[in-house]
Scaffold this active site. Structure first.
Site, PDB file in Angstrom:
ATOM      1  N   LYS A  68       0.855  -1.194   0.000  1.00 28.04           N
ATOM      2  CA  LYS A  68       0.000   0.000   0.000  1.00 28.04           C
ATOM      3  C   LYS A  68       0.888   1.241   0.000  1.00 28.04           C
ATOM      4  CE  LYS A  68      -3.919   1.974   2.602  1.00 28.04           C
ATOM      5  NZ  LYS A  68      -4.710   1.861   3.843  1.00 28.04           N
TER       6      LYS A  68
ATOM      7  N   SER B 154      -9.668   1.741   2.957  1.00 25.62           N
ATOM      8  CA  SER B 154      -8.829   2.500   2.051  1.00 25.62           C
ATOM      9  C   SER B 154      -7.770   1.663   1.330  1.00 25.62           C
ATOM     10  CB  SER B 154      -8.139   3.620   2.820  1.00 25.62           C
ATOM     11  OG  SER B 154      -7.226   3.090   3.749  1.00 25.62           O
TER      12      SER B 154
ATOM     13  N   SER C   8      -9.759  -0.291   7.254  1.00 23.78           N
ATOM     14  CA  SER C   8      -9.168  -0.149   5.915  1.00 23.78           C
ATOM     15  C   SER C   8      -8.507  -1.389   5.327  1.00 23.78           C
ATOM     16  CB  SER C   8      -8.159   1.000   5.907  1.00 23.78           C
ATOM     17  OG  SER C   8      -8.845   2.226   5.833  1.00 23.78           O
TER      18      SER C   8
END
Lengths: 97, 484
Positions: B78, B153, B177
């Site tokens: 990420k 996210s 997330s």
């Protein structure tokens, strides 16, 4: 709680954000909606309840206060991210105008 | 079978037997990214050359006799996790050209084990969101339906795992997330206990709930990655000195007699009825496997989202103050004075949701409002955490839906922040209490994946992974693949 344009401008100044007129209006409406939603927390009885800032249960975690050399390559890479450098110092605009 | 479709466990067995090389495995993943990422848009940066070089190195290490589950396993990261020499943007314009000078602690650990970084994945800007639509570089699409969001996210990471672009991916979970996108994309997402894995080198969002963790194809793989990335780090003083277990073997033990609590507040009117039914069926499956199902109540659950949206913006307004146009990141130079460097760089660099959260946090922390909002939220947070502790002293784990809905359409909720915030109702409570939780695929509604969330006791990852693994073996949903 409804926030007007002046309130929003004040918050934006505190947060160091330049906002357009359109943003001021949008954020005024949206923040007011969120605030009226989170207002429901007032109904919770928290008499005598301690606030929680973190959940680890640990406190006063110490380590030795000593300088550790950062390897040169990474240090230079970090320094080179700055928009303006003079004599290996990061240059900023004057504070007093 | 294509090599990129393998799990970590399968691939590491083949690598150990010398049936495949890391270079072949890495090439298969890079080829898959080229094949499908035009459509999915899970990756922000792909570093082919570096990946092949580390794969080659991993193969050489293995030739010299080194072993290990992750040696030569390709993965994606990420983009709010610092990777030395590789662009790290947090999906924000303000960090568009930022190149991290050092690796996050969890990346260092994975490097030492010989895992291979393929690139960086898309996310909501600074991890603010539940759909990955808040990325400054455009949304990621759900591999199961390209018109829908992957959740957020960590949407890029979850979509990439679902589309077999990598063997696993790293995400971060602040209020759901990792679990939300894992649920929407039909993969496994593990949020470790707060303090289990170092946050050093994560771009901070909410320091009191941020946790990095794995997104994988199976619970067993999540166990493998967790063992690799956990542990005390003196650069993150909130990490606990708790040994990471040897989960891979222990999660195979049966769940006979395990007490599974079902909190009634997670099965409410207004949620998708099909999702509710599918999760209830999954719970029946746990019962068939020998678990004891026990109804429980967590009455303060409904206050988790309001608490979260006070504490989170407060910490964001403070953590994002460092993006000031001085030391790194976007810097506006057409300015008169220092103040304008701040206001213009930040005004131009941050996207709408980041600004909204900074503003909200600034307001609730400002003079005259602190007690009413922030302090009250911290007190209610105490009640939420205590309530969990009480219930989890009577049951071993809790089983709930991960999300009240399946993946929604791109654009459907992006104009109404309040509606987006409500996506977090089942995932934010465990974050506020710092508890570990896993989302595992448990069925489909109209072709869209549904996630089962298992919440455990602090540092009780072994138990939630055991439930996940046992369920997975019995139900087999994890073998379903999106067709792209």
């Amino acid at each position: 709680m409804r926030l007007n344009k002046k309130d929003i401008q004040h918050i934006a100044n505190l947060a160091r954000l330049e906002l357009t007129d359109k943003e001021l209006k949008t954020y005024g409406d949206q923040l007011s909606d969120v605030l009226s939603y989170i207002d429901q927390l007032k109904e919770v009885d928290t008499e005598g309840v301690e606030p929680t800032a973190q959940v680890t249960g640990m406190k006063d975690v110490f380590r030795n206060d000593e300088i550790k050399e950062w390897n040169k390559e990474e240090r230079e890479a970090a320094l080179n991210q700055a928009p303006e450098i003079e004599n290996r110092q990061i240059k900023v605009k004057r504070i007093l105008t | 079978m294509r090599l990129n479709n393998l799990t970590i466990k399968q691939a590491s067995e083949k690598l150990a037997k010398g049936e495949i090389t890391s270079v072949e495995l890495t090439k298969a993943c890079l080829a898959r990214i080229k094949e499908v990422d035009e459509k999915v848009k899970a990756c922000l940066t792909v570093c082919e050359k570096e990946a092949l070089a580390s794969a080659k190195e991993a193969d050489e290490r293995r030739k010299k006799g080194e072993t290990g589950y992750l040696l030569g396993i390709p993965y994606l990261v990420k983009d709010n996790i610092l990777t030395r020499g590789i662009r790290t943007t947090a999906a924000s314009k303000i960090l568009e050209n930022y190149i991290a000078p050092y690796d996050a602690e969890i990346i260092k650990k994975l490097n030492r084990q010989g895992a291979v970084i393929l690139g960086k994945t898309n996310m909501d800007e600074f991890a603010h969101g539940a759909s990955t639509e808040n990325s400054a570089f455009g949304p990621t699409r759900n591999p199961w339906d390209l018109d829908r969001v992957p959740g957020g996210s960590s949407g890029g990471s979850a979509a990439a795992v679902a589309a077999d672009m990598c063997l696993f991916a790293l995400g971060t979970d602040t209020g759901g997330s990792i679990r939300c996108p894992a649920s929407f994309c039909g993969v496994v997402g593990l949020k470790p206990t707060y303090g289990r894995c170092s946050r050093h080198g994560l771009i901070a969002m909410t320091s009191s709930t941020d946790v990095p963790g794995p997104i994988t194809k199976t619970a067993e793989d999540a166990a493998i990655v967790l063992s690799a990335i956990s542990g005390k780090d003196e650069k993150d003083s909130t990490t606990a000195d708790v040994e990471a277990g040897n989960y891979e073997s222990k999660i195979k033990n049966s769940i006979k007699g395990l007490k599974v609590g079902i909190p009634k507040e997670y099965f409410v009117d207004g949620m998708n009825k099909k999702v509710k039914e599918i999760v209830e069926t999954a719970i029946k499956k746990l019962e068939q496997l020998g678990a004891k199902i026990i109804p429980v109540s967590l009455p303060h659950t409904k206050y988790a989202v309001p608490v979260y949206y006070i504490i989170t913006p407060s910490e964001i307004s403070s953590n994002l103050a460092r993006f000031d146009g001085i030391r790194y990141g976007l810097s506006e130079n057409n300015v008169k004075n220092l103040m304008e460097v701040y206001t213009k760089s930040r005004g131009r660099g941050f996207g709408a949701e980041a600004k909204r959260r900074i503003m909200l946090g600034t307001y609730v922390l400002s003079a005259g409002y602190y007690d009413a909002y922030y302090l009250q939220a911290q007190k209610v947070r105490t009640k939420i955490a205590q309530e969990f502790d009480q219930v989890l002293s009577k049951v071993d784990v809790l089983a709930t839906p991960t999300s009240p809905n399946t993946a929604f359409k791109i654009g459907e909720k992006s104009n109404d922040p309040m509606e987006m915030y409500l996506e977090d109702i089942f995932v934010s409570p465990a974050s506020l209490a710092g508890l570990p939780a896993i989302s595992a695929p448990c069925g489909f509604d109209g072709g869209l994946p549904v996630g089962l969330q298992i919440i455990g006791r602090r540092f009780g990852e072994e138990t939630i992974l055991r439930v996940g693994h046992n369920y997975e073996q019995a139900a087999d949903w994890h073998n379903q693949k999106a067709v792209l």
